[in-house]
Design a protein around this motif. Structure first.
Motif, PDB file in Angstrom:
ATOM      1  N   PRO A  50       0.814  -1.220   0.000  1.00 32.27           N
ATOM      2  CA  PRO A  50       0.000   0.000   0.000  1.00 32.27           C
ATOM      3  C   PRO A  50       0.847   1.269   0.000  1.00 32.27           C
ATOM      4  N   SER A  75      -5.058  -2.947  -4.084  1.00 30.20           N
ATOM      5  CA  SER A  75      -6.019  -3.622  -3.202  1.00 30.20           C
ATOM      6  C   SER A  75      -6.043  -5.117  -3.450  1.00 30.20           C
ATOM      7  N   ALA A 107      -9.779  -5.913   6.727  1.00 30.01           N
ATOM      8  CA  ALA A 107      -9.345  -4.680   6.066  1.00 30.01           C
ATOM      9  C   ALA A 107      -9.160  -4.904   4.570  1.00 30.01           C
ATOM     10  N   GLY A 123     -11.431  -3.206   1.969  1.00 29.95           N
ATOM     11  CA  GLY A 123     -10.601  -2.330   1.155  1.00 29.95           C
ATOM     12  C   GLY A 123     -10.820  -2.564  -0.329  1.00 29.95           C
ATOM     13  N   TRP A 176      -5.997   7.059   0.666  1.00 27.72           N
ATOM     14  CA  TRP A 176      -6.643   5.794   1.030  1.00 27.72           C
ATOM     15  C   TRP A 176      -5.630   4.671   1.105  1.00 27.72           C
ATOM     16  N   CYS A 194      -4.551   2.452   4.292  1.00 29.10           N
ATOM     17  CA  CYS A 194      -4.553   0.989   4.235  1.00 29.10           C
ATOM     18  C   CYS A 194      -3.232   0.448   4.785  1.00 29.10           C
ATOM     19  N   ASN A 205      -2.767  -1.861   8.189  1.00 29.39           N
ATOM     20  CA  ASN A 205      -2.123  -3.170   8.204  1.00 29.39           C
ATOM     21  C   ASN A 205      -0.934  -3.179   9.155  1.00 29.39           C
TER      22      ASN A 205
END
Lengths: 102, 482
Positions: free
Chosen positions: B18, B40, B88, B92, B115, B119, B123
């Motif tokens: 991410p 994602s 998530a 996500g 975003w 993310c 994590n």
């Protein structure tokens, strides 16, 4: 030994002072400053508690924590200030409107 | 150990990708949409692969860069972290698909990097093994979340973002002060070491009080929920979904982790206090949700209510109760994300979200309303749905431990949820003329909401995998000790 706790207590004092101003003052700039004072208080607690007694070298881990904390505080303050400016532009004052407080 | 080092460290991947994706989106705004979607998908794949690894190992500890505990940063994963990571990653992916059509070009340029950054922070939080690292990830999460709330741009959104930022910083500072006290009295930041060394003392009580206050403020537990409804309701729809489904769960995760590892020695009175606050949140949130006239505010108050359930597990304290609470958490994430997306669709289509005027729109958006209803089933706790299984486990735990009064709260909360869900769904059955508006809603926005709502319902049918996942590395200890 007592010195260490004096500084730590001072830090806690700053923290409480910060909370008080954060709640009492309406102006956003004052609120942002209050948060910064609270940050300083926490950092003071961390740094002062790092030296457990005078003979030994102070512990370095809390110092690393404070440095990281300062970076976080600076970024948060920058974000808060830009939000404050935008709010000022949108509603003409740097305060929360009264009505939406539930 | 040789075996782990020989392989690719999958535990790092859900954090690294991410962050790389976020920077890539920032540098190439024209490609942000496809880069975001790709990231994602990759994150979901990495989490699945990590799950595979954990299935064999139980739990996994990884020193970043090989530096080891006191100097470097350790990552730790077990069934509990895996469940959060999977939640998530799934939400996500849904949000990424939804957002690929939701945002205008200008907004998308800001949305994707923020975003993906969020993310990564999320994590990293679920994988952190020490309490200071948790502070840093908590702050990263808070700052990106605030920026995302402000993305809507109006005065309401800016004010909600500002209030959220101040609350978030206040919470983090309480947490950090607690961390300072713990480090002073125990001399370590590592959760595993703390679990062995912590002994009840005034300094520890103060630290537990400070940390809990900070985290409860961020989790928006009643009566500290005041910032949540405006922040969640004034954000753009995918961001609301993100906030309600994932961000509030992060601080809950930290509290839960600390509680399981070393807080619970601090006495039953505190657990009961948390349970009482949770019960009050369930009822108050439900009643407030019933009173709302705007759809997004209704859903936001429903989050306040649903978060309350999670705290009912604290006074029960058995491993069944924890599993029930986590099952609730997982299915609430899916259902609430779906619900906010559905609300976003309605707002996109109708231009408003006033509940009283929904009648004329519902017939034009069958998929969206189906998603809303399915998500509602899980929130009410009707079988078969994830919410039902969660409530069932909590009920079982409350009867087994003789504390039946928590069960009553579960039932009352279910009635209130039924009330506010049907307040919206009832409009499907009215005879209002369908509106003649000709806004075309992108199919991805309807199907992503429906997909997440379906997962929430399917969780009620496939209970084996999630419950087996929670056994990995036995995060709740063995047997009934919790």
């Amino acid at each position: 030994m007592s010195n260490i706790y004096l500084y730590a207590l001072l830090g806690v004092g700053l923290f409480i002072l910060g909370i008080y101003s954060l709640i009492v003052y309406a102006n956003l700039l004052r609120k942002i400053l209050a948060i910064n004072v609270m940050c300083t208080g926490v950092f003071l607690v961390l740094v002062s508690l790092a030296s457990r007694n005078h003979n030994v070298q102070p512990d370095t881990v809390p110092h690393a924590m404070v440095i990281t904390g300062i970076v976080v505080a600076v970024s948060a303050t920058a974000l808060a200030l830009i939000l404050m400016l935008k709010i000022n532009k949108a509603i003409g004052k740097s305060e929360f409107p009264d009505k939406d407080c539930e | 150990m040789e075996l782990i080092l020989g392989q690719i460290p999958w535990i790092v991947m859900p954090i690294i990708f991410p962050l790389i994706g976020s920077m890539a989106c920032f540098l190439f705004p024209a490609k942000a949409k496809s880069l975001g979607l790709l990231t994602s998908l990759v994150v979901l794949a990495c989490v699945t692969r990590l799950g595979w690894q954990l299935k064999a190992l139980g739990s996994l500890r990884y020193p970043m860069g090989g530096w080891g505990a006191p100097l470097g940063i350790d990552l730790y994963a077990d069934g509990l972290s895996l469940l959060m990571l999977l939640m998530a990653a799934l939400v996500g992916l849904g949000i990424s698909i939804y957002s690929s059509s939701y945002f205008s070009r200008d907004k998308a340029r800001h949305f994707w990097p923020l975003w993906l950054f969020l993310c990564g922070a999320l994590n990293a939080l679920f994988l952190s093994a020490d309490i200071f690292n948790l502070y840093v990830t908590l702050e990263l999460l808070g700052l990106t979340a605030v920026a995302l709330v402000a993305l809507a741009g109006g005065a309401d959104a800016l004010i909600a973002a500002m209030r959220y930022l101040l609350v978030s910083l206040l919470g983090s500072l309480f947490y950090l002060l607690g961390v300072a006290l713990i480090y002073h009295s125990v001399g370590s930041l590592d959760i595993a070491i703390l679990a062995q060394r912590v002994e009840p003392s005034p300094a520890m009580w103060t630290a537990v009080g400070l940390i809990s206050t900070g985290l409860l403020l961020k989790t928006a537990l009643f009566p500290m929920h005041f910032w949540l409804p405006p922040a969640h309701a004034s954000a753009p729809a995918p961001v609301s979904a993100l906030m309600s489904a994932l961000v509030v769960k992060a601080s809950f995760y930290i509290l839960l982790r600390m509680w399981l590892e070393f807080f619970q020695t601090q006495g039953a009175a505190f657990a009961n206090f948390l349970g009482l606050l949770g019960a009050a949140a369930v009822l108050w949130g439900g009643i407030q949700a019933l009173r709302q006239t705007q759809l997004k505010l209704l859903i936001a108050y429903s989050t306040v209510s649903q978060l309350g359930y999670l705290f009912l597990a604290f006074p029960l304290g058995t491993s069944i109760a924890w599993k029930g609470a986590l099952y609730m958490l997982f299915s609430h994430a899916m259902a609430k994300a779906a619900m906010f997306m559905a609300a976003g669709n309605i707002q996109f289509f109708a231009g408003h979200d006033r509940i009283a005027e929904l009648g004329s729109i519902t017939q034009r958006l069958p998929l969206t309303l189906t998603a809303f209803a399915l998500a509602g089933i899980s929130l009410m706790g009707l079988p078969p749905s994830g919410g039902f299984i969660g409530k069932w486990l909590l009920l079982q735990a409350s009867i087994e431990s003789g504390q039946w009064w928590w069960g009553i709260i579960l039932l009352l909360g279910g009635f209130l949820a039924a009330g506010y869900v049907f307040k919206v769904i009832a409009h499907v059955f009215t005879h209002d003329e369908p509106t003649s508006r000709t806004v075309t809603l992108p199919a991805t926005m309807e199907w992503s909401a429906l997909g997440l709502a379906l997962i929430a319902v399917l969780l009620g049918l496939f209970t084996y995998w999630p419950l087996a996942m929670l056994e990995m590395g036995s995060p709740f200890g063995t047997g009934h000790s919790g």
